[in-house]
Design a protein around this motif. Sequence first.
Motif, PDB file in Angstrom:
ATOM      1  N   TYR A   1      -0.871   5.131  -7.495  1.00 30.23           N
ATOM      2  CA  TYR A   1      -2.292   5.228  -7.848  1.00 30.23           C
ATOM      3  C   TYR A   1      -2.821   6.642  -7.588  1.00 30.23           C
ATOM      4  CZ  TYR A   1      -2.926   0.263  -8.826  1.00 30.23           C
ATOM      5  OH  TYR A   1      -2.863  -0.978  -9.395  1.00 30.23           O
ATOM      6  N   TYR A   2      -2.351   7.250  -6.510  1.00 29.77           N
ATOM      7  CA  TYR A   2      -2.765   8.625  -6.199  1.00 29.77           C
ATOM      8  C   TYR A   2      -2.411   9.568  -7.351  1.00 29.77           C
ATOM      9  CZ  TYR A   2      -2.695  13.150  -3.808  1.00 29.77           C
ATOM     10  OH  TYR A   2      -2.889  14.455  -3.468  1.00 29.77           O
ATOM     11  N   ARG A   3      -1.196   9.390  -7.895  1.00 29.90           N
ATOM     12  CA  ARG A   3      -0.797  10.231  -9.023  1.00 29.90           C
ATOM     13  C   ARG A   3      -1.612   9.909 -10.281  1.00 29.90           C
ATOM     14  NH1 ARG A   3       4.885  13.052 -10.429  1.00 29.90           N
ATOM     15  NH2 ARG A   3       4.548  14.362  -8.640  1.00 29.90           N
TER      16      ARG A   3
ATOM     17  N   ARG B   1      11.721   8.416  -5.395  1.00 32.73           N
ATOM     18  CA  ARG B   1      11.409   9.156  -4.160  1.00 32.73           C
ATOM     19  C   ARG B   1      10.452   8.363  -3.270  1.00 32.73           C
ATOM     20  NH1 ARG B   1       9.255  14.701  -6.079  1.00 32.73           N
ATOM     21  NH2 ARG B   1       9.080  15.112  -3.832  1.00 32.73           N
ATOM     22  N   VAL B   2       9.495   7.685  -3.885  1.00 37.78           N
ATOM     23  CA  VAL B   2       8.568   6.858  -3.107  1.00 37.78           C
ATOM     24  C   VAL B   2       9.335   5.729  -2.407  1.00 37.78           C
ATOM     25  CG1 VAL B   2       6.646   5.211  -3.267  1.00 37.78           C
ATOM     26  CG2 VAL B   2       6.527   7.403  -4.496  1.00 37.78           C
TER      27      VAL B   2
ATOM     28  N   ASP C   1       0.831  -1.210   0.000  1.00 32.37           N
ATOM     29  CA  ASP C   1       0.000   0.000   0.000  1.00 32.37           C
ATOM     30  C   ASP C   1       0.868   1.264   0.000  1.00 32.37           C
ATOM     31  OD1 ASP C   1      -1.588  -2.183   0.799  1.00 32.37           O
ATOM     32  OD2 ASP C   1      -2.947  -0.929   1.951  1.00 32.37           O
ATOM     33  N   MET C   2       1.958   1.243   0.779  1.00 33.21           N
ATOM     34  CA  MET C   2       2.823   2.427   0.859  1.00 33.21           C
ATOM     35  C   MET C   2       3.555   2.677  -0.460  1.00 33.21           C
ATOM     36  SD  MET C   2       2.322   3.713   3.875  1.00 33.21           S
ATOM     37  CE  MET C   2       3.608   4.969   3.953  1.00 33.21           C
TER      38      MET C   2
ATOM     39  N   TYR D   1      10.016   9.958  -9.605  1.00 29.90           N
ATOM     40  CA  TYR D   1       8.956   9.879  -8.580  1.00 29.90           C
ATOM     41  C   TYR D   1       8.995   8.507  -7.896  1.00 29.90           C
ATOM     42  CZ  TYR D   1       4.304  10.207  -6.460  1.00 29.90           C
ATOM     43  OH  TYR D   1       3.254  10.230  -5.569  1.00 29.90           O
TER      44      TYR D   1
ATOM     45  N   LEU E   1      -4.632   8.603 -10.508  1.00 29.59           N
ATOM     46  CA  LEU E   1      -6.079   8.814 -10.431  1.00 29.59           C
ATOM     47  C   LEU E   1      -6.475  10.193  -9.923  1.00 29.59           C
ATOM     48  CD1 LEU E   1      -6.908   5.368  -8.809  1.00 29.59           C
ATOM     49  CD2 LEU E   1      -7.133   5.979 -11.227  1.00 29.59           C
ATOM     50  N   ILE E   2      -5.650  10.789  -9.068  1.00 29.61           N
ATOM     51  CA  ILE E   2      -6.061  12.050  -8.424  1.00 29.61           C
ATOM     52  C   ILE E   2      -5.340  13.238  -9.057  1.00 29.61           C
ATOM     53  CG2 ILE E   2      -6.336  13.280  -6.242  1.00 29.61           C
ATOM     54  CD1 ILE E   2      -7.974  10.712  -6.281  1.00 29.61           C
ATOM     55  N   THR E   3      -4.034  13.338  -8.843  1.00 29.43           N
ATOM     56  CA  THR E   3      -3.364  14.522  -9.408  1.00 29.43           C
ATOM     57  C   THR E   3      -3.145  14.367 -10.910  1.00 29.43           C
ATOM     58  OG1 THR E   3      -1.092  13.738  -9.087  1.00 29.43           O
ATOM     59  CG2 THR E   3      -2.128  14.875  -7.233  1.00 29.43           C
TER      60      THR E   3
ATOM     61  N   SER F   1       2.524   1.342  -3.660  1.00 30.43           N
ATOM     62  CA  SER F   1       1.660   1.529  -4.827  1.00 30.43           C
ATOM     63  C   SER F   1       0.637   2.639  -4.589  1.00 30.43           C
ATOM     64  CB  SER F   1       0.977   0.220  -5.213  1.00 30.43           C
ATOM     65  OG  SER F   1       0.187  -0.246  -4.166  1.00 30.43           O
ATOM     66  N   GLY F   2       0.297   2.917  -3.315  1.00 29.21           N
ATOM     67  CA  GLY F   2      -0.664   3.981  -3.019  1.00 29.21           C
ATOM     68  C   GLY F   2      -0.306   5.310  -3.681  1.00 29.21           C
ATOM     69  N   PRO F   3       0.940   5.794  -3.496  1.00 27.10           N
ATOM     70  CA  PRO F   3       1.300   7.067  -4.133  1.00 27.10           C
ATOM     71  C   PRO F   3       1.245   7.012  -5.663  1.00 27.10           C
ATOM     72  CG  PRO F   3       2.796   6.579  -2.327  1.00 27.10           C
ATOM     73  CD  PRO F   3       1.956   5.353  -2.529  1.00 27.10           C
TER      74      PRO F   3
END
Lengths: 196, 196
Positions: free
Chosen positions: B163-165, B180-181, B156-157, B177, B167-169, B159-161
């Motif tokens: 997916y956040y990029r 950095r994750v 989650d830690m 990136y 789907l969201i931003t 792949s979460g970021p």
Amino acid sequence: MTDRRPSRTDHRTDAIMRAALDLALELGYAKLSIEAVANRAGVGKHTVYRRWSSRGLLFLDAVLSLNTEGLSHSNTGDVVADLRETMIKAVDVLGRPPWGPLYQALIGEAQHDPEVAAALNQRFIEPQTADTLARLKAAKDQGELAPDFDLDLAFDMLSGPLYYRLLITQQPITHDYIDRVLQAAFAGMSPRPPTR
Amino acid sequence: MTDRRPSRTDHRTDAIMRAALDLALELGYAKLSIEAVANRAGVGKHTVYRRWSSRGLLFLDAVLSLNTEGLSHSNTGDVVADLRETMIKAVDVLGRPPWGPLYQALIGEAQHDPEVAAALNQRFIEPQTADTLARLKAAKDQGELAPDFDLDLAFDMLSGPLYYRLLITQQPITHDYIDRVLQAAFAGMSPRPPTR
């Protein structure tokens, strides 16, 4: 906007957004239509379209009207506690029923409608990111964070797993889960003694 | 399935999935229909419906057919390098054009269709999570990870970021990136000397 009569406008705006939320809860977002929202709110379709050019943008405003208040960070001197408080508030509103599924639907819409995606970012994600960054900068200034802590990535590391759960695994976002995310995100935050 | 003639079935299946991808690229997912896919693949609608009960489930198979190979982790003895390799491969296929927008559309559909959400998890997310966990467990056994590293949260830690990029931003998921994750997720991975 040519017609500027604030109190009536605000009253109507609220009624329309409330009708959109009620109908989305009753029917699901897929079946929401501007016409049904106008009927429920007791206004004409034109009144709705005068303010919102699409169903998605109306729904965005309606969902954001639930929580734009109260998601700014406190500064108690304990950055993890302050982030935790805001994360719990955000998840309690947008990450679980009744509104969680509507927020999911909104993000689903953002995958098909670039206008909704852009508005979601401008109206909600960017201000939240900026507020989080300001709190983290204060923590860095106060010596709470290690020098190599990636401030600009922190919002993604904290909210990414929450969105992953909301949108992908669709498991409940419990307070325990939030605590584990905070623990993992801040594991390298401060100098640690060797553990041997 | 009553009709079991493997080679013809496989050939048709591939042609249908390929047609779904081609049409989604041309028209966008919103305009994809089973009928159009059947026409493009040169089969009857029934042939499609015999295998897939909905557009969403067909589209899921079509998207997953792009990448189900080659996303398992190597074990070179360097867990971060091995995770990085798989993350880059996954993002190169599903996180940028041409297929990225289709994967976004698929996840958008999963917000409205619980069958698609469940199938996405069973067919892709859960096996990927299990493969990642196995690689992390090996790293823990080899002493690469601190004892308090949260193995079960790691996927989650990481792949979460991403997916956040996606789907969201909706910003590009660059290799920088990803680095950095990884850096942030593994900051507390191993004992660190005090930095003072």
